[in-house]
Write a protein that holds these residues in place. Structure first.
Motif, PDB file in Angstrom:
ATOM      1  N   UNK A 221       0.850  -1.208   0.000  1.00  0.00           N
ATOM      2  CA  UNK A 221       0.000   0.000   0.000  1.00  0.00           C
ATOM      3  C   UNK A 221       0.884   1.257   0.000  1.00  0.00           C
ATOM      4  N   UNK A 222       1.878   1.273   0.879  1.00  0.00           N
ATOM      5  CA  UNK A 222       2.726   2.462   1.009  1.00  0.00           C
ATOM      6  C   UNK A 222       3.555   2.658  -0.262  1.00  0.00           C
ATOM      7  N   UNK A 223       4.048   1.571  -0.832  1.00  0.00           N
ATOM      8  CA  UNK A 223       4.859   1.696  -2.045  1.00  0.00           C
ATOM      9  C   UNK A 223       4.019   2.157  -3.239  1.00  0.00           C
ATOM     10  N   UNK A 225       1.761   4.473  -2.937  1.00  0.00           N
ATOM     11  CA  UNK A 225       1.817   5.936  -2.770  1.00  0.00           C
ATOM     12  C   UNK A 225       3.153   6.478  -3.271  1.00  0.00           C
ATOM     13  N   UNK A 226       4.233   5.755  -2.943  1.00  0.00           N
ATOM     14  CA  UNK A 226       5.558   6.188  -3.405  1.00  0.00           C
ATOM     15  C   UNK A 226       5.587   6.201  -4.935  1.00  0.00           C
ATOM     16  N   UNK A 228       3.083   6.529  -7.015  1.00  0.00           N
ATOM     17  CA  UNK A 228       2.257   7.635  -7.523  1.00  0.00           C
ATOM     18  C   UNK A 228       2.999   8.962  -7.386  1.00  0.00           C
ATOM     19  N   UNK A 229       3.657   9.173  -6.252  1.00  0.00           N
ATOM     20  CA  UNK A 229       4.413  10.419  -6.040  1.00  0.00           C
ATOM     21  C   UNK A 229       5.565  10.513  -7.041  1.00  0.00           C
TER      22      UNK A 229
END
Ligand SMILES: [Zn+2]
Lengths: 242, 414
Positions: A221-223, A225-226, A228-229
């Motif tokens: 999940x966190x990756x 976001x990474x 997408x950023x």
């Protein structure tokens, strides 16, 4: 228990660089390991600490002489860990102070610890996105430095600059950072390991003798976001999304 | 001094302003100021040094807008006519444009005095030619939007402004860089600050680059803060004011304003009038403002720099169950917020703004639960306000300046 040593975070967290220690510890925990961050304040004793990784962030130029004095007190341990293959990530002024020398804006130069090969020389400030092609994938971040880094001939760079300045505008091809064994120095400031999980997982592989695996729901999940950023920045810079 | 020297420049400036307004309906352009400063660089200092009751300059890393508004309110409540400047990036152009609006053709203003907010960079340049009676220095914060200045450099710039004071320098006595700076000045200095137990209640201090460890009593001390009520001790006189928003930093701004106003007004200063003036101020920024949106109360919290981010987050109720966070494109590189410890925050219901993914990364790594991630601000706002009333506290929106403007526009708020 995995211990990530964060060196002088009260002085070396200018852009959140010290938080790379948190990133490593959290990723290890998400994968089921016990992990902690040891925040080593300037003047504190190591008390026999044997960390599995070391983070040295970037600080204000005015604090550089004090930080250097503190690093000298750790020099024996830093060299021994580096000889043992303990990974070290050094960012900005922290990296420069671990190299041969640093020229301050006053014109005075400080002699560094020489763990990295280069000399940092004053130049006009660069403050912009920095994209680097590396063995750990495409690294995306931000550079903000008023010095260029002149590595010795034959030194191994972290990667090739795709967008930005990196070590020096004069070099061709344009390179960024320096890798010495398992020690990495870079201008990519802030939580570079959060935005570049490939690099984080390379370090976690070294920390765990290759046993670390990132396949857990939180990391995924966190990756995302990474990713997408990273893609947002890449597209803004006219680069392909990944 | 009522010479005709600046008549041509002012007339040119007014003509440029007139043309600028024809071309751009909302007027207020910086161009007239730019033109006048080019043809008559002496006009601005001439006008600013001509106030019969003198000039007050307010500078420092943060709190200068609030302090300026408070001191202007106190002086006006005492019957003084006061010229002041809207906060703007380029002080000299902004001021000159404001002057063109109000000055006579000889470059004089009808107000008796001026209280001007100046940032350190432009302020140090502009102040070279000014003779302020009073200089008020709020603080030197570690982290600022313009972080290419280090704290020591900021202190040097403030020292250049403070050196111009012909009367008194009013300074934050808890701020070590300011206390050291004031020691080097020839002018008289008067301090304000927060009492030790008030400071101790702020879990991470107030964000000063360096805080004084212990000091003698300051002339104005914040002795208690409860929500929006703050008690100040002004040389033994206790004053309880209602702040424009909750938080110790606003109480310290009030102490700065009371300290500054009492210096300017001397024996005319009336504590009762000052308390009323501060307590009836409109909220300065959206930060900490409670308003109603679609029939529901909501608190708006503005994040302007890492120090204010930390202070505002530390004051949030950890049990809040409806929080929206929005960071927009005004935050060029969000890594600058990573030293802020968000781990004690309540869960964030919606993360939004053009930097939503980067903000979500920080929240996740710092162990804060993230509900929805919706980069489109308008969609996120609509989703958030469509949720039923929260179980605990009120809906809370935390945003950067750019996201604040977009949110207010989207919600039809002024
Ligand atoms: Zn509550």
């Amino acid at each position: 228990m995995i211990t990530i040593l964060s060196v002088f975070p009260e002085l070396l967290d200018l852009n959140g660089d010290a938080q790379n220690a948190l990133v490593l510890a959290q990723r290890a925990r998400w994968a089921g390991w016990d992990a902690r961050v040891h925040n080593l304040a300037l003047g504190d004793s190591l008390e026999g600490e044997a960390p599995q990784a070391v983070i040295v962030g970037s600080g204000a130029e005015s604090s550089a002489p004090r930080v250097l004095e503190g690093l000298r007190a750790l020099e024996g341990s830093l060299r021994a860990w580096s000889a043992d293959g303990i990974p070290l990530l050094a960012v900005g002024t922290g990296w420069e102070l671990l190299s041969e020398s640093v020229e301050l804006s006053s014109g005075d130069a400080l002699e560094g610890l020489g763990i990295f090969s280069g000399h940092s020389v004053a130049r006009a400030r660069v403050s912009d996105d920095l994209v680097v092609d590396s063995d750990f994938g495409r690294l995306i971040g931000f550079e903000n430095h008023a010095r260029e880094y002149r590595a010795v001939a034959g030194a191994r760079a972290l990667g090739t600059v795709v967008y930005g300045v990196g070590n020096s505008l004069a070099a061709e091809p344009r390179l960024e950072g320096e890798v010495v064994g398992t020690s990495i120095g870079t201008h990519l400031h802030g939580p570079v390991l959060a935005k570049n999980p490939g690099l984080a997982d390379y370090l976690l592989g070294l920390i765990t003798d290759g046993r670390y695996e990132a396949n857990n729901a939180t990391a995924e999940r966190v990756d995302a976001s990474a990713q997408a950023a990273r893609n947002q920045i890449a597209v803004r810079l006219g680069l392909a999304a990944e | 001094m009522a010479s005709t020297r600046y008549v041509p420049a002012i007339l040119v400036g007014r003509a440029v302003r007139f043309i600028a307004r024809l071309r751009k309906r909302d007027g207020g352009s910086a161009i007239p100021g730019l033109v006048v400063n080019r043809i008559a660089p002496g006009l601005l200092p001439h006008a600013l040094n001509s106030f019969p009751d003198g000039l007050v300059i307010v500078s420092g890393s943060s709190g200068k807008s609030t302090t300026t508004k408070m001191i202007v309110a106190i002086l006006r409540a005492h019957g003084r006519t006061v010229f002041t400047n809207p906060s703007t990036a380029n002080i000299s152009q902004g001021l000159t444009s404001a002057l063109l609006e109000k000055a006579s053709v000889t470059g004089r203003l009808s107000d008796r005095m001026a209280v001007l907010e100046m940032d350190e960079g432009h302020g140090a340049l502009v102040a070279r030619d000014l003779d302020p009676h009073t200089v008020i220095l709020t603080n030197v914060m570690t982290d600022q939007i313009d972080r290419f200045f280090e704290s020591e450099q900021v202190a040097e710039l403030l020292e250049r402004i403070a050196e111009r004071a012909t009367g008194t320098v009013v300074y934050n006595a808890d701020d070590a860089l300011l206390a050291e700076l004031v020691d080097r000045l020839a002018a008289a200095a008067v301090g304000f600050g927060a009492a030790p137990d008030v400071l101790a209640a702020a879990p991470r201090g107030l964000g000063y680059a360096r805080q004084v460890q212990s000091r003698p009593r300051a002339t104005v001390e914040v002795t208690a803060v409860h929500g929006r009520a703050a008690t100040l001790d002004w040389d033994g006189v206790s004053m309880t004011v209602e702040l424009p928003a909750r938080g110790i930093h606003y109480a310290v701004d009030a102490a700065a304003a009371v300290c500054g106003a009492s210096e300017v007004l001397g024996p005319d200063f009336d504590a009762t009038i000052a308390v009323d003036a501060i307590s009836t101020l409109e909220p300065v920024f959206a930060r900490g403002e409670v308003t109603r949106v679609r029939g529901m109360p909501v608190e708006f919290v503005l994040v302007q720099n890492p120090a204010s981010f930390q202070l505002n987050v530390d004051e949030l109720d950890p049990e809040l169950d409806q929080v929206l966070m929005a960071i927009g494109s005004d935050v060029r590189d969000p890594s600058y917020f990573w030293p802020v410890d968000l781990s004690a925050m309540p869960p964030v219901t919606v993360v939004t703004g053009s930097k939503a993914h980067e903000l979500a990364l920080q929240l996740e790594y710092q162990g804060v639960a993230v509900g929805a991630l919706e980069p489109d601000l308008a969609t996120a706002i609509d989703t958030f306000f469509a949720l039923p009333a929260p179980k605990h506290g009120i809906k809370t929106v935390i945003f950067s300046a750019d996201s604040m403007r977009r949110t207010r526009t989207h919600l039809g708020l002024a």
